[in-house]
Design a protein around this motif. Structure first.
Motif, PDB file in Angstrom:
ATOM      1  N   PRO A   1       0.827  -1.207   0.000  1.00  0.00           N
ATOM      2  CA  PRO A   1       0.000   0.000   0.000  1.00  0.00           C
ATOM      3  C   PRO A   1       0.865   1.261   0.000  1.00  0.00           C
ATOM      4  CG  PRO A   1      -0.055  -1.069   2.151  1.00  0.00           C
ATOM      5  CD  PRO A   1       0.720  -1.973   1.252  1.00  0.00           C
ATOM      6  N   CYS A   2       0.332   2.335  -0.554  1.00  0.00           N
ATOM      7  CA  CYS A   2       1.079   3.596  -0.615  1.00  0.00           C
ATOM      8  C   CYS A   2       1.154   4.224   0.774  1.00  0.00           C
ATOM      9  CB  CYS A   2       0.409   4.557  -1.590  1.00  0.00           C
ATOM     10  SG  CYS A   2       1.203   6.178  -1.625  1.00  0.00           S
ATOM     11  N   PRO A   3       2.360   4.635   1.199  1.00  0.00           N
ATOM     12  CA  PRO A   3       2.527   5.194   2.547  1.00  0.00           C
ATOM     13  C   PRO A   3       2.084   6.653   2.674  1.00  0.00           C
ATOM     14  CG  PRO A   3       4.631   5.145   1.416  1.00  0.00           C
ATOM     15  CD  PRO A   3       3.631   4.506   0.484  1.00  0.00           C
TER      16      PRO A   3
ATOM     17  N   GLY B   1      -3.594   9.105   3.365  1.00  0.00           N
ATOM     18  CA  GLY B   1      -4.757   9.325   2.517  1.00  0.00           C
ATOM     19  C   GLY B   1      -4.723   8.563   1.208  1.00  0.00           C
ATOM     20  N   CYS B   2      -3.600   7.911   0.889  1.00  0.00           N
ATOM     21  CA  CYS B   2      -3.535   7.173  -0.387  1.00  0.00           C
ATOM     22  C   CYS B   2      -3.844   5.695  -0.155  1.00  0.00           C
ATOM     23  CB  CYS B   2      -2.186   7.376  -1.064  1.00  0.00           C
ATOM     24  SG  CYS B   2      -2.156   6.714  -2.742  1.00  0.00           S
ATOM     25  N   GLY B   3      -2.887   4.928   0.369  1.00  0.00           N
ATOM     26  CA  GLY B   3      -3.174   3.548   0.780  1.00  0.00           C
ATOM     27  C   GLY B   3      -3.283   2.557  -0.359  1.00  0.00           C
TER      28      GLY B   3
ATOM     29  N   ASN C   1       7.477   4.076  -6.800  1.00  0.00           N
ATOM     30  CA  ASN C   1       6.391   4.562  -7.641  1.00  0.00           C
ATOM     31  C   ASN C   1       5.055   4.233  -6.993  1.00  0.00           C
ATOM     32  OD1 ASN C   1       5.413   5.754 -10.183  1.00  0.00           O
ATOM     33  ND2 ASN C   1       4.482   3.750 -10.437  1.00  0.00           N
ATOM     34  N   CYS C   2       4.128   5.183  -7.061  1.00  0.00           N
ATOM     35  CA  CYS C   2       2.749   4.912  -6.660  1.00  0.00           C
ATOM     36  C   CYS C   2       1.890   5.197  -7.880  1.00  0.00           C
ATOM     37  CB  CYS C   2       2.323   5.798  -5.493  1.00  0.00           C
ATOM     38  SG  CYS C   2       0.521   5.771  -5.230  1.00  0.00           S
ATOM     39  N   ARG C   3       0.964   4.269  -8.192  1.00  0.00           N
ATOM     40  CA  ARG C   3       0.131   4.456  -9.384  1.00  0.00           C
ATOM     41  C   ARG C   3      -0.744   5.701  -9.259  1.00  0.00           C
ATOM     42  NH1 ARG C   3      -0.343  -1.326  -9.360  1.00  0.00           N
ATOM     43  NH2 ARG C   3      -2.336  -1.188  -8.300  1.00  0.00           N
ATOM     44  N   ALA C   4      -1.003   6.155  -8.013  1.00  0.00           N
ATOM     45  CA  ALA C   4      -1.823   7.353  -7.837  1.00  0.00           C
ATOM     46  C   ALA C   4      -0.974   8.610  -7.651  1.00  0.00           C
ATOM     47  CB  ALA C   4      -2.758   7.176  -6.646  1.00  0.00           C
ATOM     48  N   CYS C   5       0.118   8.510  -6.884  1.00  0.00           N
ATOM     49  CA  CYS C   5       0.882   9.709  -6.490  1.00  0.00           C
ATOM     50  C   CYS C   5       2.079  10.001  -7.388  1.00  0.00           C
ATOM     51  CB  CYS C   5       1.414   9.568  -5.065  1.00  0.00           C
ATOM     52  SG  CYS C   5       0.180   9.133  -3.849  1.00  0.00           S
ATOM     53  N   GLY C   6       2.525   9.031  -8.170  1.00  0.00           N
ATOM     54  CA  GLY C   6       3.744   9.224  -8.950  1.00  0.00           C
ATOM     55  C   GLY C   6       4.939   8.655  -8.217  1.00  0.00           C
TER      56      GLY C   6
END
Ligand code: ZN
Length: 382
Positions: A39-41, A44-46, A61-66
């Motif tokens: 999960p993204c750290p 609010g992302c997760g 890399n995060c698919r939502a945050c970059g």
């Protein structure tokens, strides 16, 4: 920047990104080939598996945050600016290192890099063997639900001549995701899947691409959910970097046409006259290879980082390389990624004279797609 700041920066950059992750208490990542996934750290992302760290490259890399490097990771997780991130990593001290100390640290860094690389290679080989077992356990695709799945997607067996050997059917394949808060994996779905073989440039088996199917759904793909989040019905196991799913490669072909996914590539194949090769590139990132992103406007410039020595390159027989652009992906980033891969091919493969982007448009003849250029994509001296 002062010399002391330079030292602080290179010290921060020399910290392995997994150490930075541990420092930030990012502990619920699971190994997936050469990456760590979870999960993204960012507060609010997760999510479940949208975040990954590649220790070889020292990036996340995060698919939502970059994504970015270790310093960027600190900035994202703590929500702070660059100077604060630097202070977080190396403190406020303004150290001037002696030449001797600098050398020692350089040697340490090199030793660590070699150790990381050996560990990454071992993990890749392990994943490759696991993928090969999955492939060997599967059944022929012709006459199987894979054929029915492809029919739902609009493909009849005559649309994919000879491809059946590249595809297989698995009646009950497990879909695994990392367990939150541990380094284990858990099964969130088990069902029928279409498998495709992913080959390395030296032709060897590298990975298995899996599409979980559900013939009762309109698009034929399984709906997989975990913790209220919809998951992709397709993913690969084993190293895919630099590899491709070689769906169709006729003798004497000098044109290679690549889509990202199997279905897009088949759309191209169905529209073509059978003289070109059709390979699926698995992901845009794989087709792009590493890009140069630092600097103003570089995000969408599509400039390949030619030091990426494991990036995808077409084989030497390719004179013309065509990438198919999907209609449903984000246009600017997609185009930059495709350009990067095409320009890399042109720069590094002497025989590759022509590069081109075409749009996947159903019903349009591929030859029209190759000749015409409705969007003006190619008017910038590709
Ligand atoms: Zn995120």
């Amino acid at each position: 920047m002062s010399a002391a700041d330079d030292d602080r920066l290179s010290e921060a950059q020399s910290i392995p990104i997994m150490d930075i992750a541990a420092q930030l208490k990012i502990e619920d990542l699971a190994r997936a080939g050469h990456e760590w996934v979870g999960p993204c750290p960012r507060p609010g992302c997760g999510g479940t598996d949208r975040f990954s760290i590649n220790p070889d490259l020292g990036v996340y890399n995060c698919r939502a945050c970059g994504g970015g490097d270790g310093i960027a990771l600190v900035r994202m997780v703590l929500g702070c600016d660059f100077p604060s991130a630097l202070s977080h990593l190396v403190g406020e001290k303004h150290l001037e290192l002696s030449e001797e100390e600098r050398d020692r640290r350089r040697r340490d860094r090199e030793k660590q890099r070699q150790k990381d690389e050996a560990a990454a290679n071992a993990a890749r080989e392990k994943a490759r063997r696991q993928a090969h077992r999955i492939w060997m356990d599967a059944l022929p695709s012709l006459g199987s639900p894979v054929q029915d799945y492809l029919a739902i997607r609009g493909f009849r067996p005559e649309d994919y001549p000879g491809i059946a050997v590249r595809l297989r059917f698995h009646p009950a394949l497990r879909y695994m995701v990392p367990v939150r808060g541990s380094r284990e994996w858990q099964v969130v779905h088990c069902g029928p899947a279409m498998l495709a073989v992913v080959q390395r440039p030296d032709n060897k088996f590298s990975a298995v691409h899996r599409t979980w199917i559900d013939l009762d759904r309109p698009n034929g793909k399984a709906a997989i959910e975990h913790n209220g989040e919809g998951l992709q019905a397709k993913k690969s196991w084993g190293p895919v970097k630099g590899c491709a799913i070689r769906l169709f490669t006729p003798a004497k072909a000098d044109t290679l046409i690549m889509g990202e996914g199997i279905e897009t590539t088949l759309t191209g194949l169905r529209a073509g006259d059978g003289s070109a090769a059709y390979w699926a590139g698995i992901s845009l990132g794989n087709m792009a290879g590493r890009r140069i992103l630092k600097g103003k406007g570089m995000k969408f410039a599509g400039v390949p980082d030619l030091t990426d020595d494991r990036a995808f390159l077409p084989p030497p027989w390719v004179r013309r390389l065509v990438f198919i652009k999907d209609g449903d992906s984000e246009p600017k980033t997609t185009r930059a990624k495709l350009l990067s891969g095409l320009r890399r091919a042109k720069a590094q493969m002497p025989g590759c004279e022509t590069i081109q982007i075409v749009h996947a448009e159903d019903g349009l003849d591929l030859n029209d797609m190759l000749l015409g250029d409705p969007s003006g994509e190619n008017k910038d001296g590709l």
